[in-house]
Enzyme design. Structure first.
Site, PDB file in Angstrom:
ATOM      1  N   GLU A   1       0.912  -1.079   0.018  1.00  0.00           N
ATOM      2  CA  GLU A   1       0.148  -0.017   0.083  1.00  0.00           C
ATOM      3  C   GLU A   1       0.877   1.262   0.211  1.00  0.00           C
ATOM      4  O   GLU A   1       0.485   2.067  -0.651  1.00  0.00           O
ATOM      5  CB  GLU A   1      -0.935  -0.102   1.106  1.00  0.00           C
TER       6      GLU A   1
ATOM      7  N   TRP B   1       1.769   1.680  -3.319  1.00  0.00           N
ATOM      8  CA  TRP B   1       0.614   2.303  -4.233  1.00  0.00           C
ATOM      9  C   TRP B   1       0.573   3.900  -4.026  1.00  0.00           C
ATOM     10  O   TRP B   1       0.714   4.675  -5.087  1.00  0.00           O
ATOM     11  CB  TRP B   1      -0.775   1.959  -3.711  1.00  0.00           C
TER      12      TRP B   1
ATOM     13  N   TRP C   1     -21.694  12.516 -18.603  1.00  0.00           N
ATOM     14  CA  TRP C   1     -21.900  12.540 -17.170  1.00  0.00           C
ATOM     15  C   TRP C   1     -23.365  13.329 -17.015  1.00  0.00           C
ATOM     16  O   TRP C   1     -23.881  14.043 -17.791  1.00  0.00           O
ATOM     17  CB  TRP C   1     -20.930  13.327 -16.515  1.00  0.00           C
TER      18      TRP C   1
ATOM     19  N   ASN D   1     -10.799   2.343   3.262  1.00  0.00           N
ATOM     20  CA  ASN D   1     -10.386   2.252   1.912  1.00  0.00           C
ATOM     21  C   ASN D   1     -11.367   1.301   0.846  1.00  0.00           C
ATOM     22  O   ASN D   1     -11.724   2.031  -0.088  1.00  0.00           O
ATOM     23  CB  ASN D   1      -8.884   1.772   1.615  1.00  0.00           C
TER      24      ASN D   1
ATOM     25  N   TRP E   1     -16.273  12.039 -11.817  1.00  0.00           N
ATOM     26  CA  TRP E   1     -15.636  11.814 -10.870  1.00  0.00           C
ATOM     27  C   TRP E   1     -15.080  12.927 -10.037  1.00  0.00           C
ATOM     28  O   TRP E   1     -14.618  13.010  -9.122  1.00  0.00           O
ATOM     29  CB  TRP E   1     -14.441  10.603 -11.210  1.00  0.00           C
TER      30      TRP E   1
ATOM     31  N   TRP F   1      -9.868   8.157  -7.223  1.00  0.00           N
ATOM     32  CA  TRP F   1     -11.051   8.353  -7.851  1.00  0.00           C
ATOM     33  C   TRP F   1     -11.005   7.848  -9.196  1.00  0.00           C
ATOM     34  O   TRP F   1     -11.860   7.157  -9.724  1.00  0.00           O
ATOM     35  CB  TRP F   1     -11.412   9.850  -7.882  1.00  0.00           C
TER      36      TRP F   1
END
Ligand SMILES: Cc1cc2nc3c(=O)[nH]c(=O)nc-3n(C[C@H](O)[C@H](O)[C@H](O)COP(=O)(O)OP(=O)(O)OC[C@H]3O[C@@H](n4cnc5c(N)ncnc54)[C@H](O)[C@@H]3O)c2cc1C
Length: 473
Positions: free
Chosen positions: A274, A277, A305, A340, A358, A381
């Site tokens: 993580e 990441w 959208w 998360n 988003w 996102w």
């Protein structure tokens, strides 16, 4: 030789490379923080992140004070404040950790150019990750766009030349003539007003939290990390966000723990992943600053959208009628943090079920999260919206009911954050509309998930076709 360290997202004395480098050649120095009105996220009265930052700053000031050093806090644009301070102090060097955002990089360049014109050295070190930033490149010398090969290259580089935390040096005395400034906010008063109880700021609290996590929960992290009903993650994100603890310190301590307790290796390795990441998203943002405005995959900037203010409000306030989504948004509003797994679920719901851009969710998260970080938030996102680095295609649409049943199997998380559902039997908890008499105080689902899933897939598919044909609809 006199120097200034400009503290920013590195509110720590330990393992601070830019600070160390500057101090190596200075006999006197001044620690400085500049409150930039462009960056202080909203009014401190309402922004949890600003409150946490100011708490950390206050604690950094106290630690410096104990060592006989004043933390100087100025308000204004760093481009104006710092050159003035350099003249005032006669400093010959200014150190700071390099920025990753486009705004930060422009600001740093302006400061650097101004000082260089006056013969002042700037020491700017990209230090927010574990490995020095920007080193992880593919065989063709380009930055990676997918996590798994990035991770592989990351470990290769780490094994070749590991980067370990640096010791805090003996701190030289301050440049005379400056008093300690207090961080400008009454944290306790604000906590009363907003009723959000934030974690305690400061290096000591961060180190304690890391130690507690590595002593226990990390062993089960590989299993518990996806369970919002358990306290199975480190909750270090706000500290990492402001560099109160470095990712390198976390990484090194976790490796030590792994060698002492090999039986915990599975959990520890997952946790190290993580941290990598986090670094991946920082590198993505540095290499492609446009992602803060545009889709990482350009074809998805053609997705149509919905403009749905009611849907957005229901999502943002936790009243969509989907329990796991509402629980997550209420956790966010009440604690300035969200688990998360639930961040992924609520982001998928906004972008796929409500088909809302988003960027609107990203902006709301930045307003509300205590750990709100441009790189990780944007990466998260775009990943959830399928516009980003996820190699899985756009037809991954999280089903909020099955996600809830799988990751909150006893319903503890939903019951905690959605009190209207406290007495609903477990079999209906994640889909209360299936009850003969659903609870009256809880809303019916605002959309039909299977129907919206179909529409989302069609819209994403159309965007891809339009991109190929060059005919945006
Ligand atoms: C839509 C969305 C938005 C997000 N926004 C942010 C954000 O603004 N700031 C932020 O720090 N994280 C963000 N994340 C990533 C992740 O949710 C949080 O880092 C994590 O929940 C923090 O809890 P923790 O400290 O207990 O994490 P742990 O599970 O203990 O992980 C340790 C650290 O690794 C890093 N990390 C963990 N997971 C991720 C991840 N998926 N991406 C990047 N870094 C990660 C964090 O720094 C975290 O503190 C987002 C994820 C999603 C899906």
């Amino acid at each position: 030789m006199r120097g200034i360290h400009w503290f920013r997202n590195d509110l720590r004395l330990r393992d601070n490379r830019a600070l160390n480098e500057m101090l190596a050649s200075c006999e006197e120095w001044l620690p400085v923080f500049v409150i930039d009105p462009r960056l202080m996220p909203g009014s401190p009265e309402v922004s949890p992140r600003a409150r946490f930052l100011l708490d950390c700053l206050e604690r950094l000031g106290a630690e410096l004070d104990r060592r006989g050093l004043p933390l100087v806090i100025r308000r204004g644009l760093p481009e104006d404040v710092l050159p003035g301070l350099v003249v005032e102090t006669g400093a010959r060097s200014l150190s700071f950790g390099a920025a990753t955002t486009p705004f930060g990089r422009r600001r740093d360049a302006a400061v650097r150019d101004d000082l260089a014109a006056n013969g002042v050295e700037t020491i700017c070190v990209r230090d927010e990750g574990i490995l020095s930033g920007g080193r992880i490149l593919s065989g063709s010398g380009k930055p990676y766009e997918v996590y798994s090969p990035y991770r592989k290259a990351w470990w290769r580089l780490w094994n070749e030349s590991p980067e370990l935390p640096v010791q805090c040096p003996d701190l030289p005395p301050p440049i005379e003539g400056f008093d300690k400034d207090r961080a400008p906010v009454l944290v306790d008063r604000m906590q009363e007003q907003t009723r959000i109880s934030l974690p305690t700021g400061g290096e000591r609290a961060a180190r304690r939290r890391l130690a507690t996590f590595l002593e226990g929960p990390v062993s089960q992290y590989h299993e518990d990390r996806d369970r919002p009903d358990r306290d199975g993650t480190s909750r270090l994100s706000p500290y990492l966000r402001f560099g109160v603890i470095s990712a390198r310190q976390c990484f090194a301590r976790a490796l030590e723990t792994r060698s002492l307790r090999p039986e915990s290796a599975e959990g520890i390795d997952k946790w190290l992943d993580e941290l990598i990441w986090r670094e991946f998203y920082q590198d993505v943002l540095c290499a492609q600053p446009r992602v803060l405005r545009e889709s990482f995959r350009p074809e998805y900037d053609l997705v149509e959208w919905n403009d749905d203010p009611d849907g957005f409000a229901a999502w943002a306030e936790g009243r969509t009628g989907y329990p796991i989504v509402d629980a997550g948004m209420r956790q966010l509003r009440q604690t300035a943090w969200m688990h998360n797994r639930v961040r992924m679920i609520v982001a998928s719901f906004l972008t796929k079920d409500l088909l809302i851009d988003w960027r609107r969710g990203e902006a709301l998260f930045m307003d509300l999260l205590v750990d709100g970080d441009p790189a990780s938030n944007n990466g998260g996102w775009q990943w959830a919206a399928s516009t980003g680095t996820d190699p899985q295609p756009y037809f991954r649409v999280f089903n909020p009911v099955t996600q809830g049943r799988r990751f909150d199997p006893d319903g503890r998380y939903v019951r905690r954050w959605v009190p209207e559902l406290r007495n609903v039997p477990l079999e209906f908890l994640h889909a209360p509309w299936e009850m003969e008499r659903p609870p009256r105080r809880y809303p019916a689902p605002i959309v039909d998930h299977p129907e919206r899933r179909k529409i989302a897939i069609e819209r994403f598919e159309r965007a891809r076709v339009d991109r190929v044909n060059g005919t945006p609809s």
